[in-house]
Design a protein around this motif. Structure first.
Motif, PDB file in Angstrom:
ATOM      1  N   ASN A 111      14.209   6.751  20.121  1.00  0.00           N
ATOM      2  CA  ASN A 111      15.210   5.869  19.544  1.00  0.00           C
ATOM      3  C   ASN A 111      14.601   4.583  18.998  1.00  0.00           C
ATOM      4  N   LEU A 112      13.415   4.658  18.432  1.00  0.00           N
ATOM      5  CA  LEU A 112      12.761   3.484  17.881  1.00  0.00           C
ATOM      6  C   LEU A 112      13.601   2.927  16.741  1.00  0.00           C
ATOM      7  N   VAL A 113      13.992   1.687  16.829  1.00  0.00           N
ATOM      8  CA  VAL A 113      14.825   1.062  15.804  1.00  0.00           C
ATOM      9  C   VAL A 113      14.208  -0.285  15.432  1.00  0.00           C
ATOM     10  N   PHE A 114      14.043  -0.506  14.130  1.00  0.00           N
ATOM     11  CA  PHE A 114      13.571  -1.789  13.624  1.00  0.00           C
ATOM     12  C   PHE A 114      14.699  -2.400  12.813  1.00  0.00           C
ATOM     13  N   LYS A 115      15.131  -3.598  13.192  1.00  0.00           N
ATOM     14  CA  LYS A 115      16.291  -4.226  12.565  1.00  0.00           C
ATOM     15  C   LYS A 115      15.882  -5.357  11.638  1.00  0.00           C
ATOM     16  N   ASN A 116      16.703  -5.565  10.628  1.00  0.00           N
ATOM     17  CA  ASN A 116      16.531  -6.677   9.707  1.00  0.00           C
ATOM     18  C   ASN A 116      17.579  -7.730  10.071  1.00  0.00           C
ATOM     19  N   SER A 135      -0.312   8.335   6.567  1.00  0.00           N
ATOM     20  CA  SER A 135      -0.123   8.017   7.979  1.00  0.00           C
ATOM     21  C   SER A 135       0.992   7.006   8.200  1.00  0.00           C
ATOM     22  N   GLU A 136       1.894   6.843   7.243  1.00  0.00           N
ATOM     23  CA  GLU A 136       2.953   5.838   7.386  1.00  0.00           C
ATOM     24  C   GLU A 136       3.920   6.164   8.517  1.00  0.00           C
ATOM     25  N   VAL A 137       4.185   7.441   8.763  1.00  0.00           N
ATOM     26  CA  VAL A 137       5.096   7.808   9.850  1.00  0.00           C
ATOM     27  C   VAL A 137       4.482   7.435  11.194  1.00  0.00           C
ATOM     28  N   ARG A 181       4.450  -0.734  13.462  1.00  0.00           N
ATOM     29  CA  ARG A 181       3.809  -1.591  12.461  1.00  0.00           C
ATOM     30  C   ARG A 181       4.690  -1.747  11.219  1.00  0.00           C
ATOM     31  N   VAL A 182       5.949  -2.127  11.414  1.00  0.00           N
ATOM     32  CA  VAL A 182       6.916  -2.241  10.318  1.00  0.00           C
ATOM     33  C   VAL A 182       7.501  -3.637  10.298  1.00  0.00           C
ATOM     34  N   SER A 233       2.005  -1.569   8.032  1.00  0.00           N
ATOM     35  CA  SER A 233       0.571  -1.817   8.187  1.00  0.00           C
ATOM     36  C   SER A 233      -0.194  -0.516   8.368  1.00  0.00           C
ATOM     37  N   HIS A 234      -1.483  -0.568   8.023  1.00  0.00           N
ATOM     38  CA  HIS A 234      -2.346   0.606   8.179  1.00  0.00           C
ATOM     39  C   HIS A 234      -2.681   0.832   9.643  1.00  0.00           C
ATOM     40  N   LEU A 235      -2.905   2.082   9.972  1.00  0.00           N
ATOM     41  CA  LEU A 235      -3.412   2.432  11.299  1.00  0.00           C
ATOM     42  C   LEU A 235      -4.930   2.328  11.281  1.00  0.00           C
ATOM     43  N   SER A 236      -5.500   1.956  12.392  1.00  0.00           N
ATOM     44  CA  SER A 236      -6.962   1.881  12.464  1.00  0.00           C
ATOM     45  C   SER A 236      -7.575   3.279  12.456  1.00  0.00           C
ATOM     46  N   THR A 237      -6.809   4.290  12.870  1.00  0.00           N
ATOM     47  CA  THR A 237      -7.318   5.662  12.901  1.00  0.00           C
ATOM     48  C   THR A 237      -7.151   6.385  11.571  1.00  0.00           C
ATOM     49  N   ALA A 238      -6.453   5.777  10.615  1.00  0.00           N
ATOM     50  CA  ALA A 238      -6.229   6.426   9.321  1.00  0.00           C
ATOM     51  C   ALA A 238      -7.526   6.455   8.520  1.00  0.00           C
ATOM     52  N   HIS A 239      -7.657   7.442   7.675  1.00  0.00           N
ATOM     53  CA  HIS A 239      -8.859   7.588   6.857  1.00  0.00           C
ATOM     54  C   HIS A 239      -8.946   6.435   5.861  1.00  0.00           C
ATOM     55  N   THR A 240     -10.130   5.903   5.657  1.00  0.00           N
ATOM     56  CA  THR A 240     -10.288   4.699   4.836  1.00  0.00           C
ATOM     57  C   THR A 240     -10.134   4.962   3.349  1.00  0.00           C
ATOM     58  N   THR A 241     -10.381   6.190   2.895  1.00  0.00           N
ATOM     59  CA  THR A 241     -10.282   6.456   1.457  1.00  0.00           C
ATOM     60  C   THR A 241      -8.840   6.595   0.992  1.00  0.00           C
TER      61      THR A 241
END
Length: 158
Positions: free
Chosen positions: A10-15, A37-39, A46-47, A69-77
């Motif tokens: 139930n992750l919710v990010f509110k404005n 890797s946005e999901v 990181r939203v 934001s980018h994940l540190s584990t995401a591929h750099t290219t």
């Protein structure tokens, strides 16, 4: 352990700024087109929805200025732009309805919250809204502080 997994679903990010700046009229639920890797970044929290707004461009609805934001584990290219325009997935009738409201009445479309639905898909709740005047914002703040004070006195009284 089970409660932690339930909370993650139930992750919710509110404005919160949208509720402060606008009178909310109608709400809609829309899917979001994401890349890479946005999901995973959203699951990691990181939203930022603070300055997001919605525009209709060539009969398509886009969410502008949402920061993932980018994940540190995401591929750099392959790292998509953190503030890129993300397409919202709505039915054609809903898009036409939103378009008529925005062009005719001078109403804006804002993003209220971002969450995962029961099928584990990323959804955003958007709303048609009308801007508040400064005195309306002040009245809302007074009302909220009065409610908070009465709740505190009731809590302390018992």
């Amino acid at each position: 352990m089970a409660k932690k997994k339930e909370k993650e679903k139930n992750l919710v990010f509110k404005n919160k700024k949208a509720w402060h700046d606008y009178h909310i009229l109608d709400t809609y639920e829309a899917g979001v087109s994401l890349q890479g890797s946005e999901v995973k970044a959203i699951r990691d929290g990181r939203v930022n929805l603070k300055d997001t707004h919605v525009r209709i461009i060539k009969d398509e609805v886009f969410l502008l200025n949402m920061h993932i934001s980018h994940l540190s584990t995401a591929h750099t290219t392959f790292r998509p732009n953190e503030r890129r325009d993300r397409k919202l997935l709505l039915h054609r009738k809903e898009i036409e309805k939103l378009h008529t409201k925005v062009t005719k009445d001078g109403i804006t479309i804002v993003a209220l919250k971002l969450y995962f639905n029961s099928k584990n898909m990323v959804k955003v709740q958007i709303a048609t809204a009308q801007g508040k005047k400064l005195h309306d914002k002040r009245e809302d703040m007074k009302r909220k502080t009065m409610q908070r004070e009465t709740q505190m006195t009731l809590k302390n009284w018992k």
